[in-house]
Design a protein around this motif. Structure first.
Motif, PDB file in Angstrom:
ATOM      1  N   GLY A   1      59.941 -67.521 -73.561  1.00 14.84           N
ATOM      2  CA  GLY A   1      58.768 -66.818 -73.000  1.00 14.84           C
ATOM      3  C   GLY A   1      57.686 -66.240 -74.035  1.00 14.84           C
ATOM      4  O   GLY A   1      56.622 -66.395 -74.413  1.00 14.84           O
ATOM      5  N   ARG A   2      58.334 -65.455 -74.613  1.00 16.58           N
ATOM      6  CA  ARG A   2      57.904 -64.612 -75.749  1.00 16.58           C
ATOM      7  C   ARG A   2      57.810 -65.694 -76.822  1.00 16.58           C
ATOM      8  O   ARG A   2      56.720 -65.582 -77.675  1.00 16.58           O
ATOM      9  CB  ARG A   2      59.066 -64.012 -76.528  1.00 16.58           C
ATOM     10  CG  ARG A   2      59.386 -62.501 -75.540  1.00 16.58           C
ATOM     11  CD  ARG A   2      60.346 -61.976 -76.273  1.00 16.58           C
ATOM     12  NE  ARG A   2      60.766 -60.436 -75.615  1.00 16.58           N
ATOM     13  CZ  ARG A   2      61.552 -59.914 -76.183  1.00 16.58           C
ATOM     14  NH1 ARG A   2      62.768 -59.749 -76.786  1.00 16.58           N
ATOM     15  NH2 ARG A   2      61.347 -58.404 -75.563  1.00 16.58           N
TER      16      ARG A   2
ATOM     17  N   GLU B   1      56.751 -69.105 -75.883  1.00 18.08           N
ATOM     18  CA  GLU B   1      55.704 -69.567 -75.821  1.00 18.08           C
ATOM     19  C   GLU B   1      54.032 -68.756 -75.926  1.00 18.08           C
ATOM     20  O   GLU B   1      53.295 -69.129 -76.121  1.00 18.08           O
ATOM     21  CB  GLU B   1      55.622 -69.919 -74.573  1.00 18.08           C
ATOM     22  CG  GLU B   1      56.804 -71.434 -74.340  1.00 18.08           C
ATOM     23  CD  GLU B   1      56.240 -72.666 -75.277  1.00 18.08           C
ATOM     24  OE1 GLU B   1      56.018 -72.826 -74.723  1.00 18.08           O
ATOM     25  OE2 GLU B   1      56.990 -72.900 -76.028  1.00 18.08           O
ATOM     26  N   GLU B   2      54.618 -67.393 -75.940  1.00 21.15           N
ATOM     27  CA  GLU B   2      52.796 -66.470 -75.510  1.00 21.15           C
ATOM     28  C   GLU B   2      52.892 -66.392 -77.591  1.00 21.15           C
ATOM     29  O   GLU B   2      51.724 -66.723 -77.806  1.00 21.15           O
ATOM     30  CB  GLU B   2      53.701 -64.994 -75.597  1.00 21.15           C
ATOM     31  CG  GLU B   2      54.010 -65.219 -73.984  1.00 21.15           C
ATOM     32  CD  GLU B   2      54.116 -63.312 -73.358  1.00 21.15           C
ATOM     33  OE1 GLU B   2      54.807 -62.642 -74.563  1.00 21.15           O
ATOM     34  OE2 GLU B   2      54.553 -64.065 -72.815  1.00 21.15           O
ATOM     35  N   LYS B   3      53.843 -66.833 -78.500  1.00 24.46           N
ATOM     36  CA  LYS B   3      53.568 -66.399 -80.387  1.00 24.46           C
ATOM     37  C   LYS B   3      52.544 -67.424 -80.196  1.00 24.46           C
ATOM     38  O   LYS B   3      52.163 -67.303 -80.585  1.00 24.46           O
ATOM     39  CB  LYS B   3      54.668 -66.614 -80.525  1.00 24.46           C
ATOM     40  CG  LYS B   3      54.987 -66.228 -82.197  1.00 24.46           C
ATOM     41  CD  LYS B   3      54.536 -65.577 -82.742  1.00 24.46           C
ATOM     42  CE  LYS B   3      54.095 -65.320 -84.729  1.00 24.46           C
ATOM     43  NZ  LYS B   3      53.686 -63.916 -85.347  1.00 24.46           N
TER      44      LYS B   3
ATOM     45  N   SER C   1      49.571 -67.547 -79.005  1.00 26.45           N
ATOM     46  CA  SER C   1      48.455 -66.473 -78.987  1.00 26.45           C
ATOM     47  C   SER C   1      48.299 -65.840 -81.127  1.00 26.45           C
ATOM     48  O   SER C   1      47.680 -65.486 -81.665  1.00 26.45           O
ATOM     49  CB  SER C   1      49.284 -64.841 -78.945  1.00 26.45           C
ATOM     50  OG  SER C   1      50.077 -64.319 -79.489  1.00 26.45           O
TER      51      SER C   1
END
Length: 521
Positions: free
Chosen positions: A111-112, A114-116, A119
């Protein structure tokens, strides 16, 4: 403007220990019960091996001490029961912990990442060198046999084995004066080699047999010592230290990508609500060079896009058309020059608010394995009535209605053909209802007639919006107020279709003429 090379902060420590701390701090923070599972699992795993190793020795000692068959059977029965219980709980806790590791890998670390990806600056994703970095980072989180999840499983196991080996080594040291000699021969890297294992066991058993025959130790002590040696090497043979160092490299690559910083400014200025759909855009002497390249892709671009104007961008392949759109969308910032929205540098606007102004369909758009309605809305929650309107405007509602599940049809269960995917992507841009609409050749898979019909609809659908189209079929240029011709990163012509066609030696005329015979006036 200095280009990003995907470097990480100087002095960052990516040692094995720091990576273990990084992973387990994430695990315990989001899954606190992991501490209980690790503690209970370690105890039962250790107990399973200890009971399994010493049960035979205990049985022999009971027998040789002359305590009777009943005492022997009772000892064996209790021992087997304890061993079975330890083994059961050890396996159960191992499975529960493994499932917890998988969920943590996906929900936290994947998840981290994918967020990276969603963003970070676009230049941290698109260039080839960054794609390679990203792929290496993904290796650490894509399955349980590599990277982060493997380390979550392997480290506790390694700690248990180290404790077990150390405890057995202490017992061996107390019982054998030859401990140092045995350690010297046995602690070799080729522990898995079958010949070495044979020689190891031959030496150990020979030493014990000699001591037994000489009366130095009893049969019971012989059995007990065999259990000690077997247990010691059982802990050693299953060490996973080499694999741990392998996956540590993958974790390092994951962390290195996660630590790549963003350089593009994220402004705080708000879009003035009163502006509404009246958005004008200015490129003022804008140049851009991709990271690692030696030449500019765009050079000294100056262009004014009036509020509500329909602009067509044409040119040969590699002329810089898509790069122009990437700059407008702030996927990249100009190397030189400035882009203005209503007279304000777009870098000064709040980025998340700025991108809500743009409804974009790129030529390499993606649909997702969700329903038609969710793809159009780009959300699991949608206004179904509005979805139907947008699908109709994109010219695909009839096709969707003919499918059994209609708007609830899962995409990619059936193959979308005849430009259907392109039409759904266009419906998505319409659903967003942004004041600026950008189409980067999304109709390339459509036949000329379908493309003509879509752009004809757009003429009315975006009547009050600023719209920019990158076109490969020239017929749709006639619906636009202004046509901009790109060539080798420069703007070489800007005018209406009628005016540009007057210059028979121009690039626009040469682009239009070969296709003209396919157009119906």
């Amino acid at each position: 403007m200095k280009q990003n090379t995907g470097t990480v902060p100087e002095g960052k420590n990516y040692s094995l220990f720091s990576n273990i701390v990084y992973i387990f701090s994430g695990l315990i923070r989001f899954r606190p019960r992991a501490i209980v599972l690790l503690t209970a699992g370690s105890i039962t795993a250790y107990a399973t091996v200890v009971v399994g190793n010493f049960l035979p020795a205990l049985a022999v000692k009971t027998l040789t001490d002359g305590k009777g068959i009943s005492r022997l059977l009772c000892t064996i029965g209790i021992g087997i029961a304890v061993f079975a219980a330890c083994q059961f709980f050890s396996r159960m806790l191992t499975e529960v912990y493994a499932a917890l590791c998988t969920r943590t890998r996906i929900s936290v670390f994947f998840g981290r990442l994918e967020e990276k990806i969603l963003s970070t600056d676009y230049e941290n994703i698109e260039p080839t060198v960054m794609q390679r970095k990203l792929q290496r980072a993904q290796t650490a989180v894509y399955d349980g046999s590599n990277g982060i999840e493997y380390m979550m499983r392997a480290v506790p196991d390694l700690v248990i084995r180290f404790v077990g080996m150390a405890s057995y080594a202490v017992l061996l040291a107390k019982r054998f004066s030859l401990q140092r000699k045995i350690e010297l021969h046995y602690f070799l890297p080729q522990l898995s080699d079958s010949l070495f294992l044979f020689l190891r066991d031959l030496l150990a058993y020979s030493l014990l047999a000699v001591q037994t025959l000489n009366g130095c130790i009893t049969i019971a002590e012989f059995t007990f010592n065999i259990a000690l040696i077997s247990g010691f090497f059982q802990w050693m043979n299953t060490w996973t230290i080499s694999e741990l160092f392998r996956v540590n490299i993958e974790v390092i690559q994951y962390q290195q990508y996660m630590d790549i910083g963003d350089r593009h400014p994220r402004g705080r200025a708000r879009i003035v609500p009163a502006v509404g759909h009246s958005l004008s855009i200015d490129f003022e002497d804008v140049s851009f060079r991709y990271p690692g390249m030696t030449n500019d892709t765009l050079s000294h671009i100056t262009l004014h896009i009036k509020a509500g104007e329909k602009l067509a961008i044409v040119g040969n392949y590699g002329a810089g058309k898509t790069t122009f759109i990437k700059l407008l969308c702030r996927l990249y910032d100009p190397t030189e020059g400035i882009i203005l929205l209503n007279g304000i540098d777009i870098k000064k606007y709040d980025y998340s608010e700025y991108i809500t102004l743009l409804g974009v369909v790129f030529q390499d758009f993606k649909l997702f394995a969700f329903t038609v309605a969710q793809n159009v809305a780009a959300s699991v929650v949608c206004d179904r009535k509005r979805v139907r309107i947008c699908l109709e405007e994109a010219g695909i509602l009839d096709r969707v209605d003919r499918v059994e599940n209609g708007l609830d049809t899962e995409l990619y269960q059936n193959t979308e053909q005849g430009g259907e995917a392109q039409k759904i992507a266009i419906a998505r841009a319409l659903y967003k209802n942004s004041p600026v609409v950008i189409l980067d050749e999304p109709t390339s898979a459509l036949d000329p007639k379908s493309e003509y019909e879509i752009y004809k609809r757009f003429d009315s659908l975006v009547a009050n919006k600023t719209s920019v189209y990158i076109l490969h079929r020239m017929s749709s240029c006639r619906f636009c107020d202004t046509i901009v011709v790109f060539d080798k990163g420069h703007i070489v012509q800007t005018s209406s279709h009628a005016e540009l066609m007057k210059d028979t030696g121009s690039l626009y005329y040469r682009l239009w003429t070969p296709q003209a015979k396919y157009y119906c006036e």
